[in-house]
Design a protein around this motif. Structure first.
Motif, PDB file in Angstrom:
ATOM      1  N   SER A 187      -8.943  -9.401  -3.791  1.00 45.00           N
ATOM      2  CA  SER A 187      -7.138  -9.308  -3.631  1.00 45.00           C
ATOM      3  C   SER A 187      -7.414  -7.472  -3.266  1.00 45.00           C
ATOM      4  O   SER A 187      -6.457  -7.555  -2.417  1.00 45.00           O
ATOM      5  CB  SER A 187      -6.289  -8.981  -5.161  1.00 45.00           C
ATOM      6  OG  SER A 187      -6.887  -8.387  -5.542  1.00 45.00           O
ATOM      7  N   LYS A 188      -8.818  -7.100  -3.677  1.00 48.89           N
ATOM      8  CA  LYS A 188      -8.815  -5.561  -2.212  1.00 48.89           C
ATOM      9  C   LYS A 188      -8.939  -6.507  -0.974  1.00 48.89           C
ATOM     10  O   LYS A 188      -8.661  -5.119  -0.291  1.00 48.89           O
ATOM     11  CB  LYS A 188      -9.412  -4.834  -2.923  1.00 48.89           C
ATOM     12  CG  LYS A 188      -9.382  -3.997  -4.280  1.00 48.89           C
ATOM     13  CD  LYS A 188     -10.920  -3.831  -4.177  1.00 48.89           C
ATOM     14  CE  LYS A 188     -11.011  -2.551  -6.028  1.00 48.89           C
ATOM     15  NZ  LYS A 188     -10.849  -3.711  -7.215  1.00 48.89           N
ATOM     16  N   GLN A 205      -5.407   5.845   1.756  1.00 51.50           N
ATOM     17  CA  GLN A 205      -6.126   4.803   0.337  1.00 51.50           C
ATOM     18  C   GLN A 205      -6.953   3.512   0.707  1.00 51.50           C
ATOM     19  O   GLN A 205      -7.909   2.740   0.184  1.00 51.50           O
ATOM     20  CB  GLN A 205      -4.970   4.058  -0.394  1.00 51.50           C
ATOM     21  CG  GLN A 205      -4.646   4.692  -1.374  1.00 51.50           C
ATOM     22  CD  GLN A 205      -3.505   4.489  -1.981  1.00 51.50           C
ATOM     23  OE1 GLN A 205      -2.752   3.818  -2.054  1.00 51.50           O
ATOM     24  NE2 GLN A 205      -3.417   4.571  -3.571  1.00 51.50           N
ATOM     25  N   VAL A 206      -6.611   3.017   2.245  1.00 49.63           N
ATOM     26  CA  VAL A 206      -7.183   1.589   2.878  1.00 49.63           C
ATOM     27  C   VAL A 206      -8.156   2.465   3.512  1.00 49.63           C
ATOM     28  O   VAL A 206      -9.117   3.184   4.417  1.00 49.63           O
ATOM     29  CB  VAL A 206      -6.699   1.835   3.840  1.00 49.63           C
ATOM     30  CG1 VAL A 206      -6.995  -0.156   4.785  1.00 49.63           C
ATOM     31  CG2 VAL A 206      -4.845   1.221   3.285  1.00 49.63           C
ATOM     32  N   LEU A 219     -15.513   3.030  -2.303  1.00 52.18           N
ATOM     33  CA  LEU A 219     -14.083   2.722  -3.530  1.00 52.18           C
ATOM     34  C   LEU A 219     -14.561   3.203  -4.864  1.00 52.18           C
ATOM     35  O   LEU A 219     -13.579   3.531  -5.443  1.00 52.18           O
ATOM     36  CB  LEU A 219     -14.790   0.941  -3.837  1.00 52.18           C
ATOM     37  CG  LEU A 219     -14.322   0.079  -2.898  1.00 52.18           C
ATOM     38  CD1 LEU A 219     -14.952  -1.613  -2.917  1.00 52.18           C
ATOM     39  CD2 LEU A 219     -12.590  -0.453  -2.646  1.00 52.18           C
ATOM     40  N   TYR A 228     -15.020  -9.301  -3.397  1.00 55.78           N
ATOM     41  CA  TYR A 228     -13.966  -7.830  -3.518  1.00 55.78           C
ATOM     42  C   TYR A 228     -12.242  -8.307  -4.180  1.00 55.78           C
ATOM     43  O   TYR A 228     -11.667  -7.869  -4.118  1.00 55.78           O
ATOM     44  CB  TYR A 228     -13.873  -6.739  -2.160  1.00 55.78           C
ATOM     45  CG  TYR A 228     -15.059  -6.193  -2.432  1.00 55.78           C
ATOM     46  CD1 TYR A 228     -15.539  -5.050  -3.016  1.00 55.78           C
ATOM     47  CD2 TYR A 228     -15.821  -6.649  -1.053  1.00 55.78           C
ATOM     48  CE1 TYR A 228     -16.831  -4.514  -3.147  1.00 55.78           C
ATOM     49  CE2 TYR A 228     -16.469  -5.746  -0.813  1.00 55.78           C
ATOM     50  CZ  TYR A 228     -17.044  -4.756  -1.549  1.00 55.78           C
ATOM     51  OH  TYR A 228     -18.845  -4.134  -1.739  1.00 55.78           O
ATOM     52  N   SER A 277      -8.546   1.698  -2.723  1.00 63.15           N
ATOM     53  CA  SER A 277      -8.194   0.725  -3.171  1.00 63.15           C
ATOM     54  C   SER A 277      -7.981  -0.446  -2.614  1.00 63.15           C
ATOM     55  O   SER A 277      -8.001  -1.401  -3.216  1.00 63.15           O
ATOM     56  CB  SER A 277      -6.921   1.107  -3.951  1.00 63.15           C
ATOM     57  OG  SER A 277      -6.762   2.709  -4.472  1.00 63.15           O
ATOM     58  N   TYR A 278      -8.088  -0.201  -0.840  1.00 60.14           N
ATOM     59  CA  TYR A 278      -7.561  -1.064  -0.067  1.00 60.14           C
ATOM     60  C   TYR A 278      -8.810  -1.299   0.699  1.00 60.14           C
ATOM     61  O   TYR A 278      -9.080  -0.507   1.120  1.00 60.14           O
ATOM     62  CB  TYR A 278      -6.177  -1.516   0.362  1.00 60.14           C
ATOM     63  CG  TYR A 278      -5.746  -1.582  -0.613  1.00 60.14           C
ATOM     64  CD1 TYR A 278      -5.248  -3.300  -1.317  1.00 60.14           C
ATOM     65  CD2 TYR A 278      -4.780  -0.358  -1.271  1.00 60.14           C
ATOM     66  CE1 TYR A 278      -4.526  -3.071  -2.342  1.00 60.14           C
ATOM     67  CE2 TYR A 278      -3.611  -1.051  -2.530  1.00 60.14           C
ATOM     68  CZ  TYR A 278      -3.694  -2.160  -2.852  1.00 60.14           C
ATOM     69  OH  TYR A 278      -2.250  -2.164  -3.657  1.00 60.14           O
ATOM     70  N   VAL A 324       1.175  -1.144   0.105  1.00 62.99           N
ATOM     71  CA  VAL A 324      -0.126   0.143  -0.301  1.00 62.99           C
ATOM     72  C   VAL A 324       0.895   1.089   0.170  1.00 62.99           C
ATOM     73  O   VAL A 324       1.474   1.350   1.096  1.00 62.99           O
ATOM     74  CB  VAL A 324      -1.260   0.258   0.897  1.00 62.99           C
ATOM     75  CG1 VAL A 324      -1.420   1.303   1.334  1.00 62.99           C
ATOM     76  CG2 VAL A 324      -2.297  -1.198   1.379  1.00 62.99           C
TER      77      VAL A 324
END
Length: 364
Positions: free
Chosen positions: A280-281, A219-220, A254, A278, A259-260, A214
């Motif tokens: 691999s996110k 972004q998480v 999202l 979802y 992104s995650y 990351v």
């Protein structure tokens, strides 16, 4: 003459019992009962007796020794059948009280704490210190040598709850919170509640490893969802929020640049559900113990040394990780409330937050 002789023999017998400490508990009970019968018609005395350990507005003081006489200690003993999040909420409320009174707090998590390791042989073994630094320079052993020790009792929580806005009149430390409450508790965390060195390093290391791909933590999006025993409808506890209730909010977040997803859950089935949607996110701690039953994992029996400590550490790791991410979607839970408090204590704010509230279950 005979009566006087009998009284003298009784006095000698009691003196011998005290000297030998023989049946001392029975003797104290008898003396208490005798005094109670003697004062049976004294309404003020009976009222004072009934207040002991039950009155939110009365604080008991004890003297255990002759040390620290210049200090007013507040001995915060937390006990009860609840998870680590509940213990932490009650701790914060008691520390709020100590701050207002100007007392020196010392926190002890009693043997009922689900994190307690019963193989520990230290007389002053304290589950609170498995994870946190003591809240003052004094230790649990110092308490039992001190001359001015004020005792925190569970009924005090009802008065403290009123001071905090009476948010949970039926269940102190419950699930109704507002921004003012979160800010007050974040100040208490900042001043008193600090991870011990080993736990702090462990949580930092695990978080860095989990998010190594990351670029930015904002972004998480943190997701906390309770399963297991939350499906059973406990009185004054939240009605459960199911994964499909989360999906619409997550999809909206999202679209706002996340992104995650960091998934914190006690339920193994929910990990599979979120990964299916979802892919691999979804990031989560793979070494966390999870269940697919309806028993709170904190209270699942285990004979393996260290399991109780590990379960506490894992939920604490989820709380602190949720406090570091950029956004939060959660139901009503102790974990999500603590995460929000921790986030504010770090002088951070989520750029996106949504609390999914299906109300509290009120039936028996």
């Amino acid at each position: 003459m005979g009566c006087a002789s009998c009284k003298e023999r009784v006095r000698i017998y009691i003196k011998e019992l005290k000297a030998k400490r023989k049946n001392w508990r029975w003797l104290k009970s008898w003396r208490c009962l005798r005094r109670l019968l003697w004062k049976w018609n004294d309404e003020a005395y009976l009222e004072d007796i009934l207040k002991l350990g039950n009155d939110p507005n009365s604080i008991e003081i004890k003297s255990f020794g002759n040390e620290n006489l210049e200090k007013n200690l507040f001995f915060i003993e937390i006990h009860g059948v609840m998870g680590l999040g509940g213990y932490m909420r009650h701790t914060l409320h008691a520390l709020f009280e100590a701050e207002k009174l100007g007392f020196v707090p010392v926190v002890y998590y009693a043997d009922s704490c689900p994190c307690k390791e019963f193989f520990a042989n230290d007389e002053f073994d304290n589950p609170f210190e498995y994870y946190f630094q003591q809240t003052s320079s004094l230790s649990l052993s110092d308490v039992y040598r001190s001359g001015r020790v004020f005792l925190f009792k569970p009924p005090h929580l009802y008065r403290i709850e009123r001071e905090l806005g009476n948010l949970n009149p039926d269940l102190p430390g419950g699930y109704c919170v507002d921004d003012a409450y979160l800010q007050k508790m974040s100040g208490i965390v900042k001043k008193y509640l600090h991870l011990n060195d080993s736990v702090g390093k462990k949580l930092d290391k695990d978080r860095e490893e989990l998010f190594k791909k990351v670029v930015r933590m904002d972004q998480v999006l943190g997701i906390h969802i309770r399963g297991t025993d939350f499906l059973l409808h406990w009185k004054n506890h939240p009605n459960c929020v199911l994964p499909e209730d989360y999906f619409l909010a997550i999809d909206d977040a999202l679209a706002r640049g996340f992104s995650y997803l960091f998934l914190a859950t006690d339920d193994r089935r929910y990990v599979e559900c979120f990964e299916k949607r979802y892919g691999s996110k979804v990031l989560y701690y793979q070494d966390t113990y999870r269940s697919d039953g309806v028993c709170n994992i904190a209270f699942e029996e285990s004979r393996q040394a260290g399991d109780s400590y590990r379960k506490g550490l894992e939920v604490l790791r989820d709380m602190y990780t949720l406090a570091h991410v950029g956004g939060l979607i959660a139901g009503l839970s102790q974990v999500s409330i603590i995460a929000r408090i921790l986030c504010l204590s770090m002088e951070r704010e989520y750029r996106y937050i949504k609390i999914l509230d299906n109300g509290l279950y009120k039936k028996h």
